[in-house]
Scaffold this motif. Structure first.
Motif, PDB file in Angstrom:
ATOM      1  N   THR A   1       0.830  -1.201   0.000  1.00  0.00           N
ATOM      2  CA  THR A   1       0.000   0.000   0.000  1.00  0.00           C
ATOM      3  C   THR A   1       0.862   1.248   0.000  1.00  0.00           C
ATOM      4  N   ALA A   2       0.211   2.379  -0.228  1.00  0.00           N
ATOM      5  CA  ALA A   2       0.963   3.640  -0.214  1.00  0.00           C
ATOM      6  C   ALA A   2       1.597   3.884   1.140  1.00  0.00           C
ATOM      7  N   ALA A   3       0.872   3.503   2.200  1.00  0.00           N
ATOM      8  CA  ALA A   3       1.430   3.695   3.547  1.00  0.00           C
ATOM      9  C   ALA A   3       2.678   2.870   3.752  1.00  0.00           C
ATOM     10  N   ASP A   4       2.692   1.658   3.165  1.00  0.00           N
ATOM     11  CA  ASP A   4       3.843   0.788   3.339  1.00  0.00           C
ATOM     12  C   ASP A   4       5.104   1.389   2.743  1.00  0.00           C
ATOM     13  N   THR A   5       4.942   2.142   1.641  1.00  0.00           N
ATOM     14  CA  THR A   5       6.116   2.679   0.963  1.00  0.00           C
ATOM     15  C   THR A   5       6.791   3.772   1.786  1.00  0.00           C
ATOM     16  N   THR A   6       6.101   4.317   2.780  1.00  0.00           N
ATOM     17  CA  THR A   6       6.703   5.362   3.599  1.00  0.00           C
ATOM     18  C   THR A   6       7.091   4.841   4.975  1.00  0.00           C
ATOM     19  N   ALA A   7       7.036   3.532   5.180  1.00  0.00           N
ATOM     20  CA  ALA A   7       7.404   2.958   6.469  1.00  0.00           C
ATOM     21  C   ALA A   7       8.883   3.199   6.739  1.00  0.00           C
ATOM     22  N   THR A   8       9.218   3.246   8.023  1.00  0.00           N
ATOM     23  CA  THR A   8      10.607   3.488   8.408  1.00  0.00           C
ATOM     24  C   THR A   8      11.054   2.461   9.434  1.00  0.00           C
ATOM     25  N   VAL A   9      12.362   2.343   9.539  1.00  0.00           N
ATOM     26  CA  VAL A   9      12.995   1.536  10.576  1.00  0.00           C
ATOM     27  C   VAL A   9      13.828   2.485  11.423  1.00  0.00           C
ATOM     28  N   ILE A  10      13.578   2.467  12.729  1.00  0.00           N
ATOM     29  CA  ILE A  10      14.261   3.389  13.642  1.00  0.00           C
ATOM     30  C   ILE A  10      15.177   2.593  14.562  1.00  0.00           C
TER      31      ILE A  10
ATOM     32  N   LYS B   1      18.888 -10.205   5.443  1.00  0.00           N
ATOM     33  CA  LYS B   1      17.789  -9.618   6.215  1.00  0.00           C
ATOM     34  C   LYS B   1      18.251  -9.618   7.667  1.00  0.00           C
ATOM     35  N   HIS B   2      18.768  -8.477   8.099  1.00  0.00           N
ATOM     36  CA  HIS B   2      19.305  -8.368   9.447  1.00  0.00           C
ATOM     37  C   HIS B   2      18.206  -7.903  10.394  1.00  0.00           C
ATOM     38  N   SER B   3      18.486  -7.984  11.705  1.00  0.00           N
ATOM     39  CA  SER B   3      17.545  -7.521  12.713  1.00  0.00           C
ATOM     40  C   SER B   3      17.392  -6.001  12.597  1.00  0.00           C
ATOM     41  N   PRO B   4      16.163  -5.474  12.693  1.00  0.00           N
ATOM     42  CA  PRO B   4      15.959  -4.036  12.482  1.00  0.00           C
ATOM     43  C   PRO B   4      16.754  -3.140  13.416  1.00  0.00           C
ATOM     44  N   ASN B   5      16.995  -3.587  14.664  1.00  0.00           N
ATOM     45  CA  ASN B   5      17.682  -2.701  15.606  1.00  0.00           C
ATOM     46  C   ASN B   5      19.168  -2.536  15.303  1.00  0.00           C
ATOM     47  N   VAL B   6      19.693  -3.298  14.318  1.00  0.00           N
ATOM     48  CA  VAL B   6      21.091  -3.117  13.886  1.00  0.00           C
ATOM     49  C   VAL B   6      21.138  -2.822  12.389  1.00  0.00           C
ATOM     50  N   THR B   7      20.196  -2.042  11.936  1.00  0.00           N
ATOM     51  CA  THR B   7      20.120  -1.712  10.507  1.00  0.00           C
ATOM     52  C   THR B   7      21.366  -0.983  10.029  1.00  0.00           C
TER      53      THR B   7
ATOM     54  N   LEU C   1      18.736  -5.896   3.025  1.00  0.00           N
ATOM     55  CA  LEU C   1      17.342  -5.487   2.891  1.00  0.00           C
ATOM     56  C   LEU C   1      16.915  -4.738   4.150  1.00  0.00           C
ATOM     57  N   VAL C   2      16.290  -3.603   3.985  1.00  0.00           N
ATOM     58  CA  VAL C   2      15.761  -2.843   5.112  1.00  0.00           C
ATOM     59  C   VAL C   2      14.243  -2.985   5.066  1.00  0.00           C
ATOM     60  N   LEU C   3      13.705  -3.775   6.004  1.00  0.00           N
ATOM     61  CA  LEU C   3      12.281  -4.109   5.984  1.00  0.00           C
ATOM     62  C   LEU C   3      11.592  -3.610   7.248  1.00  0.00           C
ATOM     63  N   ALA C   4      10.416  -3.042   7.084  1.00  0.00           N
ATOM     64  CA  ALA C   4       9.601  -2.684   8.239  1.00  0.00           C
ATOM     65  C   ALA C   4       9.189  -3.964   8.960  1.00  0.00           C
ATOM     66  N   GLU C   5       9.188  -3.913  10.284  1.00  0.00           N
ATOM     67  CA  GLU C   5       8.950  -5.119  11.080  1.00  0.00           C
ATOM     68  C   GLU C   5       7.685  -5.881  10.680  1.00  0.00           C
ATOM     69  N   PRO C   6       6.543  -5.219  10.440  1.00  0.00           N
ATOM     70  CA  PRO C   6       5.336  -5.973  10.087  1.00  0.00           C
ATOM     71  C   PRO C   6       5.454  -6.715   8.753  1.00  0.00           C
ATOM     72  N   GLU C   7       6.361  -6.262   7.892  1.00  0.00           N
ATOM     73  CA  GLU C   7       6.509  -6.868   6.570  1.00  0.00           C
ATOM     74  C   GLU C   7       7.435  -8.069   6.557  1.00  0.00           C
ATOM     75  N   VAL C   8       8.172  -8.284   7.636  1.00  0.00           N
ATOM     76  CA  VAL C   8       9.230  -9.294   7.612  1.00  0.00           C
ATOM     77  C   VAL C   8       8.712 -10.707   7.360  1.00  0.00           C
ATOM     78  N   PRO C   9       7.723 -11.224   8.107  1.00  0.00           N
ATOM     79  CA  PRO C   9       7.329 -12.620   7.888  1.00  0.00           C
ATOM     80  C   PRO C   9       6.902 -12.921   6.456  1.00  0.00           C
ATOM     81  N   ASP C  10       6.020 -12.083   5.896  1.00  0.00           N
ATOM     82  CA  ASP C  10       5.539 -12.347   4.534  1.00  0.00           C
ATOM     83  C   ASP C  10       6.646 -12.170   3.508  1.00  0.00           C
TER      84      ASP C  10
END
Length: 469
Positions: free
Chosen positions: A2-11, A164-170, A193-202
């Motif tokens: 979705t459009a919202a997904d494209t603006t997701a961030t990893v902090i 695909k690394h853990s988000p907290n060590v991006t 790959l930098v993936l938003a957490e909700p997107e990781v499993p799929d």
């Protein structure tokens, strides 16, 4: 997507004080697709190069890592809280591993002739050949070393790496991918790959199913391993799982107790206890139990908890607040089940995800600190009536990663080790990975091997050639 997904961030945040370190835009579906396409093409080209060309770049990687060790170490410490000296250590260990494969990968990958007595005129040989692009799902606790111990032999074998690394060590993940390019490896051969957490499993499931991804490796939790292993099975793809551990540290009645106790403190509290191969369950024969406990407690009380950038700090923060909270549950439930709290047992007041070095006595099966993996600075001590009881207690676990046995008799220690299930057994030494020997587990600790010869051959096709003259 979705459009919202494209603006997701990893902090990313500093676990020592909770401050934000950086914000990264997460990849959308189109960016992931482009990364896979580029990675697969880079892997095809790389796999066609002679082994000599591939390993020459490993030597350059080692030089680069050592030259930039301070930057990498500072990034690791900032993102997951490892004391700075230990962060430098994992970068150096990665360089040592690159040197090892630079010197040995060509011989390991040499074609192996097979003697054929008949029919006449037939010769045969087996050639290890690369699989292609390998997906790596990696954890945060050794954010450089965990990646490098997989990636270096995998690249030496002619494969590409999709990380695909853990988000907290991006930040570390991106720095690792850049390190390979800085050392001269082809662009896109190692991609983070930098993936938003909700997107990781799929996303991970789709990548494993993708025909351009040849295999997958994961170092992480059993829950993640179940998902990855199942997806790899459905896709009929090679997989390696390095999962949890609840390693036993067995002290027999004839051990050098002061040496064992000193080693035990380091074995449990290195990296703030956040390691799959940290000794977690200390099984001590009754005749030496009191001496061991007194020395161990003295060593634990000498540990300095605090700022991981301070050279005097031995134990830094846990990587995230939720990990600290989970550890507290395990301690509280164990005490409620009958364990005795001998040291620590609570979070350190103030900012950051700090937890006191903790020692639980009178532990055994049925307590979370004994049955579960404790991923933090908590030690569980159990007293064994005799050698047979020590073996029973050490085997009373769903895990089987590492084992440490202490005795003045090597023969006795090896005899005990052979009766306890584990992927590795160390006698009068602390369990550790080393590029010269295979690393991996049994039971719920996973399957497959990293490092040494096995680390290259895991992700190769052992191709048979049969030639009729």
């Amino acid at each position: 997507m979705t459009a919202a997904d494209t603006t997701a961030t990893v902090i990313t945040a500093n676990p020592a004080d909770g401050t934000t370190l950086a914000t990264y835009p997460a990849m959308g579906a189109a960016e992931v697709e482009a990364a896979v396409a580029r990675g697969a093409e880079a892997a095809r080209s790389w796999g066609g190069l002679p082994v000599t060309e591939r390993v020459a770049l490993l030597a350059r990687l080692a030089v680069h890592l050592r030259a930039d060790v301070e930057r990498y170490a500072a990034l690791v410490t900032a993102e997951m809280g490892k004391p700075l000296a230990q962060a430098r250590g994992e970068v150096e260990k990665s360089a040592v591993t690159a040197d090892y494969y630079a010197a040995n990968a060509e011989a390991i990958q040499a074609a192996r002739p097979v003697e054929i007595d008949s029919p006449a005129g037939v010769s045969a040989f087996v050639s290890p050949e690369p699989l292609g692009l390998v997906l790596a799902v990696m954890p945060w606790n050794f954010p450089v070393w965990q990646v490098m111990r997989f990636a270096i032999p995998t690249l030496a074998a002619g494969n590409g790496v999709l990380l695909k690394h853990s988000p907290n060590v991006t930040g570390t993940a991106l720095a690792i991918a850049d390190a390979f390019e800085q050392a001269g490896f082809p662009q896109h051969l190692v991609t983070a790959l930098v993936l938003a957490e909700p997107e990781v499993p799929d996303t991970v499931a789709r990548l494993i199913a993708d025909d351009r991804v040849a295999a997958v490796t994961l170092t992480g939790s059993n829950r993640a391993g179940e998902m990855v292993g199942a997806a790899a099975g459905r896709a009929s793809k090679r997989s390696v799982l390095e999962l949890g551990g609840s390693d036993a540290f067995v002290v027999l009645s004839d051990a050098d107790v002061p040496a064992a106790a000193a080693a035990a403190v380091g074995a449990r509290f290195t990296n703030s206890g956040q390691s799959c191969v940290c000794a977690k369950r200390f099984v001590v024969e009754a005749p030496v139990a009191q001496e061991f406990i007194e020395l161990f407690l003295a060593g634990v009380r000498d540990l300095t908890v605090g700022d991981p950038t301070d050279p005097g700090t031995a134990v830094g923060p846990l990587a995230r607040a939720d990990l600290r909270d989970a550890l507290q549950r395990q301690v509280d439930e164990s005490v409620a089940a009958g364990a005795t709290l001998a040291a620590g047992g609570r979070s350190v007041p103030g900012p950051g995800s700090f937890y006191e070095p903790t020692v639980l006595l009178d532990t055994g099966p049925g307590m979370p600190a004994f049955d579960e993996e404790t991923f933090g600075p908590v030690a569980a001590i159990a007293v064994a009536a005799d050698e047979g009881d020590a073996v029973r207690l050490a085997n009373a676990t769903a895990y089987g990663l590492g084992l440490s046995v202490w005795s003045r008799s090597t023969e006795r220690a090896l005899g005990v080790a052979r009766r306890i299930t584990s992927g590795a057994a160390f006698v009068n030494a602390v369990v550790a990975s080393d590029p010269r020997v295979p690393f991996g587990g049994t039971k719920r600790s996973g399957y497959g091997r990293e490092l040494a010869q096995a680390g290259i051959l895991e992700f190769t096709n052992q191709r048979t050639y049969w030639v009729q003259a």
